[in-house]
Each structure stands twice: as C-alpha cells, then as structure tokens.
Design a protein around this motif. Structure first.
Motif, mmCIF file in Angstrom:
data_model
loop_
_atom_site.group_PDB
_atom_site.id
_atom_site.type_symbol
_atom_site.label_atom_id
_atom_site.label_comp_id
_atom_site.label_asym_id
_atom_site.label_seq_id
_atom_site.Cartn_x
_atom_site.Cartn_y
_atom_site.Cartn_z
ATOM 1 N N CYS A 1 0.833 -1.200 0.000
ATOM 2 C CA CYS A 1 0.000 0.000 0.000
ATOM 3 C C CYS A 1 0.876 1.262 0.000
ATOM 4 C CB CYS A 1 -0.930 -0.013 1.213
ATOM 5 S SG CYS A 1 -2.120 1.337 1.240
ATOM 6 N N PHE A 2 1.881 1.295 0.874
ATOM 7 C CA PHE A 2 2.754 2.462 0.947
ATOM 8 C C PHE A 2 3.615 2.612 -0.307
ATOM 9 C CE2 PHE A 2 1.517 2.470 5.334
ATOM 10 C CZ PHE A 2 1.535 3.816 5.660
ATOM 11 N N ASP A 3 4.071 1.503 -0.875
ATOM 12 C CA ASP A 3 4.844 1.573 -2.116
ATOM 13 C C ASP A 3 3.997 2.133 -3.252
ATOM 14 O OD1 ASP A 3 7.101 0.584 -0.880
ATOM 15 O OD2 ASP A 3 6.803 -1.479 -1.591
ATOM 16 N N ALA A 4 2.743 1.695 -3.348
ATOM 17 C CA ALA A 4 1.838 2.198 -4.389
ATOM 18 C C ALA A 4 1.540 3.682 -4.169
ATOM 19 C CB ALA A 4 0.544 1.400 -4.405
ATOM 20 N N LEU A 5 1.356 4.073 -2.919
ATOM 21 C CA LEU A 5 1.117 5.488 -2.596
ATOM 22 C C LEU A 5 2.286 6.347 -3.056
ATOM 23 C CD1 LEU A 5 -0.285 7.862 -1.129
ATOM 24 C CD2 LEU A 5 0.764 7.030 0.974
ATOM 25 N N TYR A 6 3.489 5.925 -2.737
ATOM 26 C CA TYR A 6 4.677 6.679 -3.141
ATOM 27 C C TYR A 6 4.776 6.771 -4.659
ATOM 28 C CZ TYR A 6 9.501 7.985 -3.896
ATOM 29 O OH TYR A 6 10.630 8.620 -4.331
ATOM 30 N N GLN A 7 4.576 5.649 -5.345
ATOM 31 C CA GLN A 7 4.695 5.633 -6.804
ATOM 32 C C GLN A 7 3.625 6.512 -7.455
ATOM 33 O OE1 GLN A 7 7.353 4.211 -8.361
ATOM 34 N NE2 GLN A 7 6.579 5.441 -10.046
ATOM 35 N N MET A 8 2.417 6.511 -6.911
ATOM 36 C CA MET A 8 1.355 7.355 -7.455
ATOM 37 C C MET A 8 1.677 8.838 -7.268
ATOM 38 S SD MET A 8 -1.993 5.137 -6.384
ATOM 39 C CE MET A 8 -3.227 6.036 -7.320
ATOM 40 N N GLN A 9 2.306 9.188 -6.146
ATOM 41 C CA GLN A 9 2.717 10.575 -5.934
ATOM 42 C C GLN A 9 3.783 10.985 -6.942
ATOM 43 O OE1 GLN A 9 3.763 10.288 -1.771
ATOM 44 N NE2 GLN A 9 1.944 11.451 -1.175
ATOM 45 N N VAL A 10 4.763 10.108 -7.163
ATOM 46 C CA VAL A 10 5.831 10.385 -8.123
ATOM 47 C C VAL A 10 5.250 10.526 -9.529
ATOM 48 C CG1 VAL A 10 7.872 9.394 -9.228
ATOM 49 C CG2 VAL A 10 7.647 9.321 -6.739
ATOM 50 N N LEU B 1 2.696 -5.280 9.142
ATOM 51 C CA LEU B 1 3.940 -4.602 9.489
ATOM 52 C C LEU B 1 4.447 -3.849 8.272
ATOM 53 C CD1 LEU B 1 5.720 -7.495 11.413
ATOM 54 C CD2 LEU B 1 4.405 -5.603 12.372
ATOM 55 N N LEU B 2 5.011 -2.663 8.513
ATOM 56 C CA LEU B 2 5.541 -1.892 7.384
ATOM 57 C C LEU B 2 6.825 -2.527 6.875
ATOM 58 C CD1 LEU B 2 5.055 0.474 5.578
ATOM 59 C CD2 LEU B 2 6.191 1.941 7.225
ATOM 60 N N GLY B 3 7.742 -2.812 7.779
ATOM 61 C CA GLY B 3 8.956 -3.545 7.432
ATOM 62 C C GLY B 3 9.778 -2.957 6.299
ATOM 63 N N TYR B 4 10.851 -3.617 5.991
ATOM 64 C CA TYR B 4 11.741 -3.211 4.907
ATOM 65 C C TYR B 4 11.720 -4.243 3.805
ATOM 66 C CZ TYR B 4 13.639 0.076 8.283
ATOM 67 O OH TYR B 4 13.765 1.071 9.186
ATOM 68 N N ARG B 5 12.029 -3.813 2.607
ATOM 69 C CA ARG B 5 12.119 -4.759 1.496
ATOM 70 C C ARG B 5 13.562 -4.983 1.149
ATOM 71 N NH1 ARG B 5 6.983 -5.572 -1.986
ATOM 72 N NH2 ARG B 5 5.669 -5.536 -0.236
#
Length: 106
Positions: A64-73, A102-106
């Motif tokens: 979800c957070f990765d998609a949010l960031y990519q949509m902002q970019v 968990l947000l965690g790291y990739r």
C-alpha cells in the motif's frame, strides 16, 4: 475581567460537555470485524484543486505504501498535477496483527 471571561468559558464548556454525552450503548463484538485489506485513498489534484479520487485495496501494508509513493511520483510528472493519499486499515479490539500489517523493509 480576563479571569471572569476564562471562568465563563470553563463553565460553558463543562455545561456543553455534560449535555453532549449520549447514553451508553451496549456493544457486542459478535459480528463486528476489522478490515482484511489495507485501503489506499489517493487524491489527484490539478492546479491545486482536487480532480478525482482513486481507492485501491492491498493485502500488505508495505504494498500500500509503495503504491502510494509511486502514485505521488507519477502524478508530479505531469505539469500542474499532484497527488496525496493515505493507507488505512480498521482494526477492532482484539484483532490480531499479522505479518502483512507490518511496514517492514524490502
């Protein structure tokens, strides 16, 4: 004069708060479930005004957070466009958090 004004405000706030409380309602946990998915609400803006909203669902919080960031970019790549969003998931009392929460790291 100032003390009287402050006292009046405190009394008024106490009166309003005592009147505003609704009677307690019994809540049963049966049938109440939290969300299963993380929800992304993304708001598209054009020249500072909201153009439209997209709602997407994800299993993992990180996705979800990765998609949010990519949509902002992606939204900033167009002239006059921007975007903002929020990832949410409703939990109820006692609902277990999983590895997907968990947000965690990739």
């Amino acid at each position: 004069m100032i003390k009287v004004h402050k006292l009046f405000i405190v009394c008024l706030a106490a009166l309003l708060s005592s009147c505003a409380n609704p009677p307690p309602v019994e809540q049963s946990n049966t049938g109440i479930q939290g969300d299963k998915f993380w929800t992304l609400d993304f708001f598209h803006f054009y020249k500072g005004k909201q153009a439209h909203t997209e709602t997407l669902k994800f299993v993992n919080r990180r996705d979800c957070f990765d998609a949010l960031y990519q949509m902002q970019v992606d939204s900033k790549k167009q002239s006059g466009h921007s975007g903002a969003g929020i990832c949410t998931k409703r939990f109820v009392e006692g609902q277990k958090r999983t590895q997907d929460d968990l947000l965690g790291y990739r």
